[in-house]
Design an enzyme around this catalytic site. Structure first.
Site, mmCIF file in Angstrom:
data_model
loop_
_atom_site.group_PDB
_atom_site.id
_atom_site.type_symbol
_atom_site.label_atom_id
_atom_site.label_comp_id
_atom_site.label_asym_id
_atom_site.label_seq_id
_atom_site.Cartn_x
_atom_site.Cartn_y
_atom_site.Cartn_z
ATOM 1 N N SER A 19 -25.028 13.378 32.446
ATOM 2 C CA SER A 19 -25.375 13.867 31.112
ATOM 3 C C SER A 19 -24.124 14.318 30.359
ATOM 4 O O SER A 19 -23.255 14.996 30.915
ATOM 5 C CB SER A 19 -26.342 15.047 31.222
ATOM 6 O OG SER A 19 -26.509 15.636 29.947
ATOM 7 N N LYS A 70 -39.465 13.849 29.504
ATOM 8 C CA LYS A 70 -39.718 14.061 28.074
ATOM 9 C C LYS A 70 -41.216 14.097 27.717
ATOM 10 O O LYS A 70 -41.600 14.744 26.764
ATOM 11 C CB LYS A 70 -39.024 12.970 27.248
ATOM 12 C CG LYS A 70 -37.519 13.162 27.137
ATOM 13 C CD LYS A 70 -36.931 12.100 26.224
ATOM 14 C CE LYS A 70 -35.505 12.437 25.849
ATOM 15 N NZ LYS A 70 -34.976 11.593 24.780
ATOM 16 N N ASP A 106 -34.539 14.097 18.224
ATOM 17 C CA ASP A 106 -34.010 12.725 18.190
ATOM 18 C C ASP A 106 -34.181 12.076 16.809
ATOM 19 O O ASP A 106 -33.349 11.269 16.389
ATOM 20 C CB ASP A 106 -34.699 11.843 19.243
ATOM 21 C CG ASP A 106 -34.127 12.062 20.637
ATOM 22 O OD1 ASP A 106 -32.970 12.506 20.741
ATOM 23 O OD2 ASP A 106 -34.850 11.809 21.618
ATOM 24 N N GLY A 131 -37.049 -3.384 20.349
ATOM 25 C CA GLY A 131 -37.475 -2.578 21.489
ATOM 26 C C GLY A 131 -38.613 -1.654 21.112
ATOM 27 O O GLY A 131 -38.773 -1.288 19.931
ATOM 28 N N GLY A 134 -39.068 4.534 24.598
ATOM 29 C CA GLY A 134 -39.036 5.936 24.163
ATOM 30 C C GLY A 134 -38.184 6.148 22.923
ATOM 31 O O GLY A 134 -38.622 6.797 21.957
HETATM 32 P P1 NAP Z 1 -36.908 2.585 27.403
HETATM 33 O O1 NAP Z 1 -37.976 3.571 27.126
HETATM 34 O O2 NAP Z 1 -36.758 2.029 28.769
HETATM 35 O O3 NAP Z 1 -37.102 1.368 26.355
HETATM 36 C C1 NAP Z 1 -36.267 0.228 26.376
HETATM 37 C C2 NAP Z 1 -36.897 -0.860 25.504
HETATM 38 O O4 NAP Z 1 -36.016 -1.979 25.544
HETATM 39 C C3 NAP Z 1 -38.256 -1.354 25.996
HETATM 40 O O5 NAP Z 1 -39.081 -1.647 24.907
HETATM 41 C C4 NAP Z 1 -37.911 -2.626 26.747
HETATM 42 O O6 NAP Z 1 -38.899 -3.623 26.723
HETATM 43 C C5 NAP Z 1 -36.740 -3.131 25.935
HETATM 44 N N1 NAP Z 1 -35.886 -4.014 26.740
HETATM 45 C C6 NAP Z 1 -35.237 -3.700 27.870
HETATM 46 N N2 NAP Z 1 -34.523 -4.772 28.315
HETATM 47 C C7 NAP Z 1 -34.775 -5.790 27.445
HETATM 48 C C8 NAP Z 1 -34.372 -7.132 27.370
HETATM 49 N N3 NAP Z 1 -33.548 -7.670 28.266
HETATM 50 N N4 NAP Z 1 -34.835 -7.876 26.330
HETATM 51 C C9 NAP Z 1 -35.660 -7.352 25.412
HETATM 52 N N5 NAP Z 1 -36.079 -6.066 25.431
HETATM 53 C C10 NAP Z 1 -35.653 -5.292 26.435
HETATM 54 O O7 NAP Z 1 -35.475 3.205 27.052
HETATM 55 P P2 NAP Z 1 -35.141 4.257 25.880
HETATM 56 O O8 NAP Z 1 -35.221 5.630 26.423
HETATM 57 O O9 NAP Z 1 -35.949 3.894 24.704
HETATM 58 O O10 NAP Z 1 -33.583 3.963 25.634
HETATM 59 C C11 NAP Z 1 -33.192 2.733 25.082
HETATM 60 C C12 NAP Z 1 -31.704 2.742 24.737
HETATM 61 O O11 NAP Z 1 -31.415 3.723 23.749
HETATM 62 C C13 NAP Z 1 -30.786 3.042 25.919
HETATM 63 O O12 NAP Z 1 -29.664 2.212 25.806
HETATM 64 C C14 NAP Z 1 -30.402 4.505 25.693
HETATM 65 O O13 NAP Z 1 -29.134 4.816 26.243
HETATM 66 C C15 NAP Z 1 -30.344 4.558 24.178
HETATM 67 N N6 NAP Z 1 -30.581 5.908 23.636
HETATM 68 C C16 NAP Z 1 -29.597 6.471 22.882
HETATM 69 C C17 NAP Z 1 -29.791 7.724 22.323
HETATM 70 C C18 NAP Z 1 -28.709 8.343 21.495
HETATM 71 O O14 NAP Z 1 -28.759 9.558 21.217
HETATM 72 N N7 NAP Z 1 -27.742 7.588 21.036
HETATM 73 C C19 NAP Z 1 -31.005 8.408 22.526
HETATM 74 C C20 NAP Z 1 -31.999 7.785 23.288
HETATM 75 C C21 NAP Z 1 -31.773 6.533 23.849
HETATM 76 P P3 NAP Z 1 -40.277 -3.526 27.549
HETATM 77 O O15 NAP Z 1 -41.048 -2.423 26.876
HETATM 78 O O16 NAP Z 1 -40.888 -4.849 27.369
HETATM 79 O O17 NAP Z 1 -39.884 -3.199 28.953
#
Ligand code: NAP
Length: 288
Positions: A19, A70, A106, A131, A134
């Site tokens: 983290s 979360k 967020d 996507g 979350g």
């Molecule tokens: P998550 O809940 O696992 O969601 C990921 C999404 O991406 C899902 O809809 C998944 O599809 C899709 N996905 C994954 N691999 C894929 C692929 N190869 N092709 C197409 N779609 C794909 O993850 P999250 O918590 O939302 O986080 C997502 C990203 O945001 C991460 O990289 C994280 O580090 C980043 N993030 C950044 C911040 C920030 O403050 N900058 C905050 C939060 C998250 P399915 O639903 O079909 O599995």
């Protein structure tokens, strides 16, 4: 300096070792010269309830929540804010007397670089979000808050897209976005003014991948914004290609900083959070 009067803040998650929150929050607390410390707490799902009870007993002032807690933390809280309810996830918990109140910063974090850097008429903006996990929930809520003209969510799994869509039905924003499968993307791009990547495509171990091909990036209109929630590597392949094509690029570091600053505002009850020091501490830590 930690003394007998130092107050405790922290972040819970599993795993928590990587983290970045302690780096940026302690930089802010030091700059403000406040008698607080912010620590990482590795808490497994099985120990979540016990940990929260322990935090109350120890007088913890507030804490951040990350994966996988979360959503699971919601039933353990006395109250959650309307925005946490809307997106169905809590990333910030505040102590109020003997109660724990949950909220989510967020959305504010996602919106901040859009509002501060680009003065646009968002009501004329078509947004496409890649996507439906979350982070996409906070991004969709952010686009709704900015009252964007059109919001499109693109995913790879129809069942998950349907469930994502249904989950907004009991919120103040039902039916405010359309969802599509990935093969519709080329048709959506030519008038898309904001394209947000919320998938992990482009982060470790997929650092050589981009959610959009070079040809697809080429469909975006001049003046479009490409926003990647990923912050390592900097830039991602997607943002690198977008910038080379003259598209405005925003990476995920500012969202990370701004959601943290918004949490500190709530915990410390002050507006003057040293965002510059938080950003600098993170950049230094990450070697940017
Ligand atoms: P998550 O809940 O696992 O969601 C990921 C999404 O991406 C899902 O809809 C998944 O599809 C899709 N996905 C994954 N691999 C894929 C692929 N190869 N092709 C197409 N779609 C794909 O993850 P999250 O918590 O939302 O986080 C997502 C990203 O945001 C991460 O990289 C994280 O580090 C980043 N993030 C950044 C911040 C920030 O403050 N900058 C905050 C939060 C998250 P399915 O639903 O079909 O599995």
């Amino acid at each position: 300096m930690i003394t007998g009067t130092t107050k405790l803040l922290g972040v819970i998650g599993d795993p928590i070792e990587h983290s970045l929150s302690p780096v940026m929050h302690n930089a802010a607390l030091n700059k403000l010269n406040m008698d607080y410390v912010y620590l990482p707490f590795p808490i497994t799902s099985a120990n979540l309830e016990q940990a929260i009870a322990g935090f109350a007993a120890m007088g913890v002032m507030g804490f951040s929540v990350t994966i996988p807690h979360k959503e699971a933390i919601i039933p353990l809280l006395s109250e959650i804010s309307p925005i946490a309810y809307t997106i169905g996830a809590v990333n910030t918990v505040i102590r109020q007397g003997n109660q724990w109140i949950g909220t989510n910063t967020d959305v504010e974090g996602f919106i901040a670089p859009l509002k501060t850097t680009y003065h646009r008429d968002w009501s004329q903006t078509k947004a496409v979000i890649l996507g439906n996990g979350g982070a996409a929930r906070a991004v969709v809520a952010g686009c709704m808050k900015l009252e964007m003209a059109e919001i499109h969510v693109v995913g790879r799994n129809v069942d998950k897209l349907r469930a994502f869509s249904h989950s907004w039905e009991n919120t103040p924003f039902p039916g405010r976005f359309q969802w599509h499968e990935w093969d519709k993307l080329p048709q959506l791009l030519p008038d898309t003014r904001l394209l947000v990547n919320t998938t992990p495509i482009g982060m470790y171990p997929k650092m050589n991948e981009s959610p959009l091909s070079e040809q697809e990036i080429g469909y975006l209109p001049d003046g479009a914004i490409a926003y990647d929630l990923i912050y390592i590597p900097k830039p991602t392949k997607f943002l690198h290609k977008a910038e080379a094509r003259g598209i405005i690029a925003i990476d995920g570091l500012e969202m990370l900083v701004q959601q943290g600053a918004a949490a500190l505002k709530i915990w410390l009850q002050r507006e003057d959070i040293p965002i510059h020091e938080m950003r600098q501490a993170l950049q230094h830590h990450l070697g940017f």
